[in-house]
Scaffold this active site. Sequence first.
Site, mmCIF file in Angstrom:
data_model
loop_
_atom_site.group_PDB
_atom_site.id
_atom_site.type_symbol
_atom_site.label_atom_id
_atom_site.label_comp_id
_atom_site.label_asym_id
_atom_site.label_seq_id
_atom_site.Cartn_x
_atom_site.Cartn_y
_atom_site.Cartn_z
ATOM 1 N N HIS A 221 -5.934 1.250 -3.702
ATOM 2 C CA HIS A 221 -5.831 -0.209 -3.833
ATOM 3 C C HIS A 221 -6.388 -0.618 -5.178
ATOM 4 C CE1 HIS A 221 -6.147 -4.461 -2.875
ATOM 5 N NE2 HIS A 221 -5.298 -4.212 -1.905
ATOM 6 N N ASP B 53 -1.859 -0.924 4.922
ATOM 7 C CA ASP B 53 -0.546 -0.462 5.368
ATOM 8 C C ASP B 53 -0.550 0.940 5.957
ATOM 9 O OD1 ASP B 53 0.926 -2.722 4.846
ATOM 10 O OD2 ASP B 53 1.110 -2.254 2.720
HETATM 11 N N1 ACO Z 1 -1.755 8.754 -4.140
HETATM 12 C C1 ACO Z 1 -2.128 9.582 -5.148
HETATM 13 N N2 ACO Z 1 -2.795 9.172 -6.251
HETATM 14 C C2 ACO Z 1 -3.099 7.880 -6.335
HETATM 15 C C3 ACO Z 1 -2.753 6.959 -5.335
HETATM 16 C C4 ACO Z 1 -2.067 7.443 -4.186
HETATM 17 N N3 ACO Z 1 -1.712 6.621 -3.205
HETATM 18 N N4 ACO Z 1 -3.172 5.722 -5.680
HETATM 19 C C5 ACO Z 1 -3.772 5.854 -6.884
HETATM 20 N N5 ACO Z 1 -3.733 7.162 -7.277
HETATM 21 C C6 ACO Z 1 -4.319 7.718 -8.499
HETATM 22 C C7 ACO Z 1 -3.575 7.281 -9.740
HETATM 23 O O1 ACO Z 1 -2.520 8.162 -10.044
HETATM 24 C C8 ACO Z 1 -4.693 7.285 -10.764
HETATM 25 O O2 ACO Z 1 -4.938 8.632 -11.126
HETATM 26 P P1 ACO Z 1 -5.491 8.980 -12.632
HETATM 27 O O3 ACO Z 1 -6.781 8.240 -12.788
HETATM 28 O O4 ACO Z 1 -5.643 10.458 -12.634
HETATM 29 O O5 ACO Z 1 -4.413 8.511 -13.575
HETATM 30 C C9 ACO Z 1 -5.916 6.838 -9.983
HETATM 31 O O6 ACO Z 1 -5.625 7.189 -8.620
HETATM 32 C C10 ACO Z 1 -6.196 5.350 -10.074
HETATM 33 O O7 ACO Z 1 -5.127 4.627 -9.555
HETATM 34 P P2 ACO Z 1 -4.440 3.423 -10.292
HETATM 35 O O8 ACO Z 1 -3.092 3.852 -10.720
HETATM 36 O O9 ACO Z 1 -5.326 2.853 -11.352
HETATM 37 O O10 ACO Z 1 -4.338 2.394 -9.156
HETATM 38 P P3 ACO Z 1 -3.635 0.990 -9.300
HETATM 39 O O11 ACO Z 1 -4.685 -0.021 -9.092
HETATM 40 O O12 ACO Z 1 -2.809 0.865 -10.510
HETATM 41 O O13 ACO Z 1 -2.600 1.049 -8.080
HETATM 42 C C11 ACO Z 1 -1.765 1.055 -5.908
HETATM 43 C C12 ACO Z 1 -2.924 0.634 -6.818
HETATM 44 C C13 ACO Z 1 -0.427 0.543 -6.464
HETATM 45 C C14 ACO Z 1 -1.994 0.428 -4.548
HETATM 46 C C15 ACO Z 1 -1.758 2.598 -5.803
HETATM 47 O O14 ACO Z 1 -2.977 3.032 -5.244
HETATM 48 C C16 ACO Z 1 -0.585 3.106 -4.992
HETATM 49 O O15 ACO Z 1 0.510 3.244 -5.525
HETATM 50 N N6 ACO Z 1 -0.785 3.367 -3.652
HETATM 51 C C17 ACO Z 1 0.299 3.803 -2.818
HETATM 52 C C18 ACO Z 1 1.185 2.631 -2.449
HETATM 53 C C19 ACO Z 1 0.506 1.689 -1.471
HETATM 54 O O16 ACO Z 1 -0.058 2.091 -0.473
HETATM 55 N N7 ACO Z 1 0.629 0.387 -1.750
HETATM 56 C C20 ACO Z 1 0.070 -0.669 -0.907
HETATM 57 C C21 ACO Z 1 -1.111 -1.288 -1.561
HETATM 58 S S1 ACO Z 1 -1.842 -2.480 -0.484
HETATM 59 C C22 ACO Z 1 -0.810 -3.790 -0.576
HETATM 60 O O17 ACO Z 1 -0.174 -4.091 -1.510
HETATM 61 C C23 ACO Z 1 -0.710 -4.537 0.626
#
Ligand code: ACO
Length: 425
Positions: free
Chosen positions: A308, A365
């Site tokens: 998140h 979710d």
């Molecule tokens: N699986 C694997 N790796 C992940 C995930 C994941 N679900 N989420 C984040 N990471 C990693 C990123 O690749 C990043 O790695 P790095 O530092 O080596 O580059 C690190 O964790 C930090 O993540 P960010 O990309 O900075 O997270 P951001 O805030 O941009 O994205 C998001 C948040 C979009 C929710 C992301 O965690 C994601 O795509 N999750 C899966 C989709 C999801 O569940 N979405 C629902 C969110 S809740 C909502 O909207 C109701």
Amino acid sequence: MDGAKFAELRIDGKAFNFPIIIGSEGEKAIDISNLRKETGYITLDPSFANTGACCSEITYIDGERGILRYRGIPIEELAEKRLFIEVAYLLLHGNLPDENQYKQFSILLNEHSLLHEDMRHLFDGFPRGSHPMHIMSTMLNSMATFYPNVDTLSLSEDIDVTATRLISTFRTMAAFAYKKSIGQPPVYPRPDLTYCANFLNMMFDSPVNPYTIDAEIVEVMNLLFILYADHEQNCSTTTVRTIGSAQVNLYATISAGVSALSGPLHGGANQAVIEMLSKIRSGGYSVDQFIEMAKNKNNPVKLMGFGHRVYKNYDPRAKIIKEATVRILKKLDIKDTLLDIAMELESKALSDSYFVERKLYPNVDFYSGILYRALGFPTNMFTVLFALGRLPGWIAHWKEMVSDKNSKIVRPRQIYTGRTLTHLK
Ligand code: ACO
């Protein structure tokens, strides 16, 4: 808020002062509204991870500690003790309704629960298999043609009437879209049923198979909608505030919010979680293989329902939904292997250094889809349910923005990195 302190910025030896703003829970910001005027510089913050787009009194989140409050009230207390429409009222008006306000709000919701009858024909134009989120955003956009004069300048009716009509008809529209998708006649709203009972009845009642309303299922529907009701400046709410800032009518504004929510990185994640768990169940991958894929930077796969932008701790909503999922599956005597897979994924991810170091926890979710399935909702309706819950939050933010006399059209800037002046030959 306290604007008495200043942050000093030094550029080329010259000092500039910008006011520090402190929110009621101690969040700190530097007000750079005059930055470009005073220094010629802008800030660069792609995806707005460090940008406060507004001050808001609606929802407070502490992502480090896993705290979520609507109008100051902890989500856990609202989820346990209140109905969704009371929470909708709280978000829209700032306070929980008293007895009389609750009665008036219920009357209004009932009066506005019918769709304009001519709108029913619009459903016929969508191809078979259309995703209900696309149908919902189109139908919402069309509402401005049936209920005109709803832009902020020519708003000829009370904002609260428009808001109530939206909250009430969105539910009817969602159920009609579902009935259309399975080829069944629509079920109309009933004045004797409460908001959530009415929705469940419109979804699942049929002339040949009457739906029995179960108080515990109605309660869990209320709980789910409450958990989704607001989440401050997320992608869809920011969309609503951005579109609304151009004084677009409220229906088109909310339609844009629905479109933003439909993406798999946002509200569409609940559907994507079920697809991911189903793939694992059908033998596509083992839990361990999936986790390895999600960790591999050369693979676009992510562990859906994890991570998140704001929560760097367990999402408090996920905790409540997980508990409700286990309880309802037991009550309905459902053995869903997807729940076992989800729990195994969660436990393995939470003890894996990749997820631990990045503070990636289950979000709202991760478990919700398993609960929706148990209640009888098809996968493609999950994000519509999210939208139904989020509606009061979107409207509350829109209302807060249009009531703020200082709000302006949203218009970020950019740093141009293209070709310099290039003349035609
Ligand atoms: N699986 C694997 N790796 C992940 C995930 C994941 N679900 N989420 C984040 N990471 C990693 C990123 O690749 C990043 O790695 P790095 O530092 O080596 O580059 C690190 O964790 C930090 O993540 P960010 O990309 O900075 O997270 P951001 O805030 O941009 O994205 C998001 C948040 C979009 C929710 C992301 O965690 C994601 O795509 N999750 C899966 C989709 C999801 O569940 N979405 C629902 C969110 S809740 C909502 O909207 C109701």
